[in-house]
Enzyme design. Structure first.
Site, mmCIF file in Angstrom:
data_model
loop_
_atom_site.group_PDB
_atom_site.id
_atom_site.type_symbol
_atom_site.label_atom_id
_atom_site.label_comp_id
_atom_site.label_asym_id
_atom_site.label_seq_id
_atom_site.Cartn_x
_atom_site.Cartn_y
_atom_site.Cartn_z
ATOM 1 N N GLU A 184 -2.526 -11.338 -8.754
ATOM 2 C CA GLU A 184 -1.760 -12.522 -7.757
ATOM 3 C C GLU A 184 -1.406 -13.807 -8.231
ATOM 4 O O GLU A 184 -0.360 -14.587 -7.912
ATOM 5 C CB GLU A 184 -2.396 -12.347 -6.293
ATOM 6 C CG GLU A 184 -2.124 -11.017 -5.489
ATOM 7 C CD GLU A 184 -3.207 -10.005 -5.807
ATOM 8 O OE1 GLU A 184 -3.076 -8.959 -4.878
ATOM 9 O OE2 GLU A 184 -3.923 -10.076 -6.620
ATOM 10 N N GLU A 219 -6.086 -3.731 -3.508
ATOM 11 C CA GLU A 219 -6.978 -3.652 -2.395
ATOM 12 C C GLU A 219 -6.808 -2.934 -1.385
ATOM 13 O O GLU A 219 -8.067 -2.641 -0.553
ATOM 14 C CB GLU A 219 -6.024 -5.145 -1.769
ATOM 15 C CG GLU A 219 -6.432 -6.200 -2.596
ATOM 16 C CD GLU A 219 -5.647 -7.619 -2.142
ATOM 17 O OE1 GLU A 219 -6.281 -8.440 -1.598
ATOM 18 O OE2 GLU A 219 -4.555 -7.412 -2.090
ATOM 19 N N ALA A 274 2.343 -5.620 -3.599
ATOM 20 C CA ALA A 274 3.357 -5.893 -2.661
ATOM 21 C C ALA A 274 4.759 -5.641 -3.077
ATOM 22 O O ALA A 274 5.047 -5.668 -4.223
ATOM 23 C CB ALA A 274 3.444 -7.498 -2.424
ATOM 24 N N GLY A 315 -1.964 -5.740 -4.115
ATOM 25 C CA GLY A 315 -2.314 -4.827 -2.832
ATOM 26 C C GLY A 315 -2.775 -3.534 -2.887
ATOM 27 O O GLY A 315 -3.246 -2.950 -2.219
#
Length: 268
Positions: free
Chosen positions: A142, A122, A74, A119
């Site tokens: 995270e 991910e 992110a 992310g």
């Protein structure tokens, strides 16, 4: 290389091979190591929606233009400016990027080098196969910044490596280098430095030579069958088999085998 199409400022789609059956989705925000901003998330979702509807596409490869990163997760600089209301509004935008990759109806291959964190990892987890080079560093850190993996990590990682291993990795927030990542199953194919994109495209080319009807049906069976008991999973498989058994691709595949020639898939 075939055509190129840009989705916003930060995402590029390239077509490879005769017929453009291999689509390369390129993360192209090098100044920020491909940090996932709202704009970039919208572009990834838009590109995936278009690729999913394109019947010529048989496989998607996700790559990066940054020399030292696949995607660092992110955009925390953007997030730092958000109010609580901004963050709530942005959440569906962020999710759209990860679900866009995850819900591609064709096989997806990630080409990972350098950092694939949060992310970024991910996005790779949303693919079916992860190719990494020896510079790769993956992880879901995270909890170290006060949140949890929110792009599918808590669900996709245990499906890869089991619940206990996923818990250890998520709770410790540790980064895992390429060799250990391959040993643990965090990545599938490990290649020498600088060869991740080349190998991912080679894997994609092998995939793209197969029946497009078969590929979509096999992916559907694999995805829908996850988490079901065996009896239910076999019913999912049977339904997917039926979509292939009476297709033009099945008829062409059998004919080509018997005639000892390469198949010419009708894709229906």
């Amino acid at each position: 290389m075939g055509s190129e199409e840009r989705y916003g400022e930060f995402v590029l789609v390239r077509r490879h091979g005769e017929g453009g059956h291999v689509a390369e989705l390129v993360l192209d925000r090098p100044k920020a190591m491909n940090a996932m901003s709202s704009e970039m998330a919208r572009s990834i979702a838009g590109a995936c929606a278009a690729l999913g509807e394109d019947r010529d596409v048989r496989v998607v490869v996700v790559t990066s233009t940054h020399e030292r990163a696949f995607c660092v997760g992110a955009d925390l600089k953007e997030r730092n400016s958000f109010s609580d209301a901004d963050l709530r509004r942005q959440r569906p935008v962020s999710r759209g990027a990860y679900t866009g990759v995850l819900e591609l109806p064709v096989p997806a291959v990630a080409a990972v080098h350098g950092f694939a964190l949060g992310g970024g990892y991910e996005l790779a987890l949303a693919c079916d196969v992860i190719v990494a080079d020896r510079t790769a560093v993956v992880g879901l850190p995270e909890v170290s910044v006060g949140v949890i993996p929110g792009g599918g990590g808590t669900q996709l990682l245990p499906r890869r490596v089991g619940a206990a291993r996923a818990a250890e990795l998520i709770f410790t927030a540790r980064r895992v280098e390429a060799g250990e990542a391959r040993e643990l199953g965090l990545v599938d194919v490990l290649v020498e430095e600088g060869r991740d994109r080349e190998e991912a495209l080679a894997v994609a080319s092998r995939i793209a030579g197969n029946s497009p009807v078969g590929l979509r049906a096999a992916k559907r069976a694999l995805r829908l069958g996850q988490g079901l008991d065996l009896r239910a999973g076999l019913e999912v498989e049977d339904a997917a088999w039926r979509t292939t058994a009476f297709s033009g691709d099945r008829a062409e595949g059998v004919a080509a085998f018997n005639e000892k020639r390469a198949p010419r898939w009708p894709g229906e």
